[in-house]
Motif scaffolding. Structure first.
Motif, short mmCIF file in Angstrom:
data_model
loop_
_atom_site.label_atom_id
_atom_site.label_comp_id
_atom_site.label_asym_id
_atom_site.label_seq_id
_atom_site.Cartn_x
_atom_site.Cartn_y
_atom_site.Cartn_z
N SER A 15 0.83 -1.21 -0.10
CA SER A 15 0.00 -0.05 -0.10
C SER A 15 0.89 1.39 0.02
CB SER A 15 -0.89 -0.03 1.10
OG SER A 15 -0.13 0.18 2.40
N PHE A 16 0.28 2.23 -0.47
CA PHE A 16 1.21 3.55 -0.44
C PHE A 16 1.36 3.91 1.06
CE2 PHE A 16 -0.77 4.44 -4.23
CZ PHE A 16 0.05 5.18 -4.98
N GLU A 17 0.54 3.57 1.97
CA GLU A 17 1.04 3.73 3.66
C GLU A 17 2.41 2.94 4.04
OE1 GLU A 17 -0.96 3.83 7.91
OE2 GLU A 17 -1.03 1.93 6.65
N GLN A 18 2.47 1.78 3.32
CA GLN A 18 3.73 0.92 3.57
C GLN A 18 4.77 1.56 3.11
OE1 GLN A 18 2.09 -2.84 2.23
NE2 GLN A 18 1.44 -3.49 4.33
N LEU A 19 4.59 1.90 1.63
CA LEU A 19 5.78 2.55 1.09
C LEU A 19 6.20 3.67 1.77
CD1 LEU A 19 4.78 2.27 -2.62
CD2 LEU A 19 6.47 1.02 -1.45
N ALA A 20 5.13 4.65 2.61
CA ALA A 20 5.64 5.87 2.97
C ALA A 20 6.35 5.51 4.29
CB ALA A 20 4.42 6.50 3.32
N TYR A 21 5.85 4.45 5.00
CA TYR A 21 6.52 4.23 6.34
C TYR A 21 8.00 3.59 5.98
CZ TYR A 21 3.31 4.49 9.89
OH TYR A 21 2.37 5.39 10.78
N TRP A 22 8.30 2.87 4.92
CA TRP A 22 9.44 2.39 4.41
C TRP A 22 10.37 3.43 4.20
CZ3 TRP A 22 10.82 1.15 -1.01
CH2 TRP A 22 11.92 0.73 -1.32
N ARG B 181 2.96 10.00 2.55
CA ARG B 181 2.02 9.19 1.51
C ARG B 181 1.26 10.31 0.81
NH1 ARG B 181 -3.49 5.77 3.54
NH2 ARG B 181 -3.70 7.82 4.43
N THR B 182 1.00 11.33 1.17
CA THR B 182 0.25 11.97 0.08
C THR B 182 1.03 12.53 -0.98
OG1 THR B 182 0.40 14.18 1.61
CG2 THR B 182 -1.56 12.72 2.15
N VAL B 183 2.36 12.65 -0.48
CA VAL B 183 3.44 13.12 -1.38
C VAL B 183 3.53 12.17 -2.69
CG1 VAL B 183 5.77 13.88 -1.62
CG2 VAL B 183 4.71 14.60 0.19
N LEU B 184 3.57 10.83 -2.01
CA LEU B 184 3.91 9.71 -3.16
C LEU B 184 2.77 9.88 -4.05
CD1 LEU B 184 5.36 6.95 -0.83
CD2 LEU B 184 6.37 8.07 -2.57
N ILE B 185 1.37 9.93 -3.55
CA ILE B 185 0.31 9.65 -4.69
C ILE B 185 0.46 10.88 -5.42
CG2 ILE B 185 -1.45 11.35 -3.35
CD1 ILE B 185 -1.86 7.80 -5.00
N ARG B 186 0.91 11.97 -5.28
CA ARG B 186 1.32 13.16 -6.26
C ARG B 186 2.29 12.99 -7.21
NH1 ARG B 186 0.76 17.98 -1.93
NH2 ARG B 186 1.06 19.25 -3.87
N THR B 187 3.25 11.88 -7.19
CA THR B 187 4.55 11.63 -7.75
C THR B 187 3.92 10.72 -9.12
OG1 THR B 187 5.82 11.67 -5.86
CG2 THR B 187 6.68 10.86 -7.78
N PRO B 188 4.27 11.00 -10.26
CA PRO B 188 4.02 10.24 -11.61
C PRO B 188 4.36 8.81 -11.25
CG PRO B 188 4.86 12.29 -12.17
CD PRO B 188 5.15 12.45 -10.48
N PRO B 189 3.71 7.86 -11.74
CA PRO B 189 4.21 6.46 -11.55
C PRO B 189 5.46 6.27 -11.98
CG PRO B 189 1.88 6.68 -12.41
CD PRO B 189 2.49 8.13 -12.42
N ALA B 190 5.96 6.75 -13.27
CA ALA B 190 7.31 6.27 -13.59
C ALA B 190 8.45 6.91 -12.47
CB ALA B 190 7.37 6.99 -14.91
N GLU B 191 8.12 7.96 -11.84
CA GLU B 191 9.08 8.63 -10.70
C GLU B 191 8.98 7.57 -9.62
OE1 GLU B 191 9.00 12.68 -10.30
OE2 GLU B 191 8.96 13.08 -12.22
#
Length: 559
Positions: A326-333, A370-380
């Motif tokens: 999940s985006f949350e797991q990625l953010a914690y990582w 997590r809200t920063v990641l969701i705004r980041t384009p998939p390729a990045e």
């Protein structure tokens, strides 16, 4: 046949005073399944997984590896009278080496001990005896004239921060890891001048990073215990292998860790070359994280272990691993990794807002990221995952110059995007979805219960500072609890009329204007926030509140 002395916490070697003894039989058995809590992690910080991990075959492989490690460090070359202790952390059936120490030096030579005799019964019994509950095991090895006697006890204590929790069929040491260990051994051995027919002791600290060993050893002290030093013992063939064999087991752990080693070098009269032995090695416990960072540290370790487990199996699969998180797991990582590896300072020049928030916010910082990641384009996002997975598995030093430059560029783009309006539908929809989920499940579950299934769908979750203005407050979490309010559909319609006035009459509102308008909406509609709404009692008051709010907002906008 090897005579095994299984000591069940009543006899055998003394335990560390900092741990409480526990009968071995009582310690055996499976853990009670952890309760699921939060979004994607168990209460203990482990990852929630769709399917169980760690088979009986993997637990048997863990036991077989431990027996091999006991043999390679002590069993293959011990002299009669020699004694050792080895401490391991058990968790979920995984066995992680914590430390070992030679407690008694042997004398002379005895009958050769064969590997098959050493391993046969111990390997067969060990996986059943250790169980899966978190505990620390202490092996004692005592060398008799013809065989090793082996004892086992358990000592209770906190689970080591670097311990694995999933049993694996671990591959042998990789080529790069062996190269690391050889490089470190080369630094350690020539650093000590071993006197002819003498003995020396040397202490050093080593740094492990993921699956790799940093190749710069920190020499702590060196002491000549025997011999005049007027003549040095010869070198000759490669003397590093006993040292390498003693270091390799410490690579089977999680995260960044420091290992202190003590070496002994001896030259015996009549022998052509000296002997080098690692007589003690201990993984140093890291300092406790600040209270605000405890959640981050716990969840980050779970992510680290999953990455290393997949990295060992196949690198290509690791690159796709993030697709199941999940985006949350990625953010914690990410946040845990940035903090644990001490890279925030190096990032400040290109991403000052990111560094500022993550350096002081703990779990809230992860939610913000997590809200920063969701705004980041998939390729990045994919590029960031690829680079950071390599950093986790092999250390920051393993990143090539191009990858380091790419990482800086990605973070710089994130920083720029924080000050850019959110316009893509996917990001906005996802932010609204998370806001609703967290509001009713985490922040206000009592309201959700009071509404019941029928009314819950009629209630809206509103952002006091709307998503379209989030870029004016880059360091704030648009989905932070204080920015989310639940209200009935009728109330939300009135609040939206205020922001519609802003949208249609002011293209470039300032952050100060947005804060004032948010204050006005709270002032006039706050009585209906987070509560059940009764239209028969509040309809007229709601209409009056809407008119008053529109007048005040119009004045702010100069209309």
């Amino acid at each position: 046949m090897l005579g095994l002395l299984w000591v069940c916490a009543l006899t055998a070697c003394a335990s560390n005073d900092s741990f409480e003894r526990e009968p071995f039989e009582e310690a055996a058995g499976d853990d009670v399944p952890a309760e699921r809590a939060g979004l994607g992690f168990t209460r203990e910080g482990a990852l929630e997984r769709a399917a169980p991990v760690g088979s009986e075959r993997a637990r048997q492989a863990e036991a077989a590896r431990v027996v091999r490690e006991l043999w390679e460090v002590a069993g293959a070359s011990g002299a009669p009278g020699e004694a050792w202790t080895f401490d391991y952390q058990v968790h979920g059936g995984a066995l992680t080496l914590l430390s070992f120490r030679r407690t008694t030096q042997g004398q002379g030579t005895g009958s050769a001990v064969e590997w098959n005799g050493f391993s046969r019964e111990l390997t067969r019994s060990l996986s059943t005896l250790v169980g899966v509950k978190p505990r620390r095991l202490r092996f004692t090895l005592e060398r008799g004239p013809e065989r090793w006697r082996i004892g086992l006890e358990t000592v209770r204590g906190q689970v080591a921060a670097h311990a694995r929790t999933v049993p694996e069929v671990l591959p042998g040491a990789s080529g790069p890891l062996r190269s690391d260990a050889l490089t470190v051994a080369r630094q350690l051995l020539p650093a000590a001048r071993l006197p002819w027919e003498g003995r020396v002791r040397e202490r050093a600290r080593l740094q492990f990073e993921g699956l790799r060993l940093r190749t710069e050893a920190e020499l702590r002290d060196f002491e000549v215990q025997e011999g005049s030093g007027r003549r040095s013992a010869p070198g000759g063939t490669d003397l590093r292998m006993p040292v390498v064999q003693a270091l390799l087991p410490f690579a089977n752990a999680v995260g960044s860790r420091e290992v202190e080693v003590e070496l002994e070098g001896r030259h015996v009269r009549g022998e052509a070359e000296p002997r080098w032995t690692v007589v003690a090695a201990t993984t140093l416990e890291p300092s406790e994280p600040p209270e605000a960072m405890e959640d981050i540290a716990r969840e980050y370790r779970a992510m680290q272990e999953d990455i290393l487990r997949h990295w060992r199996q196949e690198v290509k699969e690791s690159a796709r691993l993030a697709g199941v998180w999940s985006f949350e797991q990625l953010a914690y990582w990410y946040v845990g990794g940035f903090i644990a590896k001490g890279v925030l300072g190096a990032m400040e020049a290109v991403a000052p807002t990111v560094v500022s928030v993550l350096g002081r916010s703990g779990a809230k910082g992860a939610q913000w990221f997590r809200t920063v990641l969701i705004r980041t384009p998939p390729a990045e996002r994919e590029a960031l995952q690829r680079i950071w997975m390599k950093a986790e598995a092999e250390g920051l030093a393993a990143l090539e110059a191009g990858e380091q430059a790419e990482l800086r560029a990605l973070l710089k783009d994130m920083e720029h995007r924080l000050r850019t309006p959110i316009t893509d539908k996917y990001s906005k929809d996802k932010l609204r979805e998370w806001a609703r989920q967290e509001y009713f499940e985490v922040h206000h579950p009592q309201l959700a219960q009071a509404l019941g299934k029928d009314l819950l769908g009629t209630y809206q979750v509103h952002h006091l500072v709307p998503i379209e203005h989030a870029h004016l407050f880059p360091a704030r979490g648009v989905n932070a609890a204080e920015n989310l309010v639940g209200m009935a559909r009728e109330v939300h319609s009135s609040v939206n009329s205020v922001w519609t006035l802003v949208r249609t009459n002011a293209k470039n509102v300032s952050a100060k204007d947005v804060e004032e308008i948010a204050r006005i909406t709270h002032k006039h509609f706050g009585r209906w926030f987070h509560v059940l709404y009764d239209s028969s009692k509040s309809g007229a008051a709601l209409a009056s509140a809407e008119k008053a709010a529109l007048r005040e907002v119009a004045a702010v906008l100069g209309l």
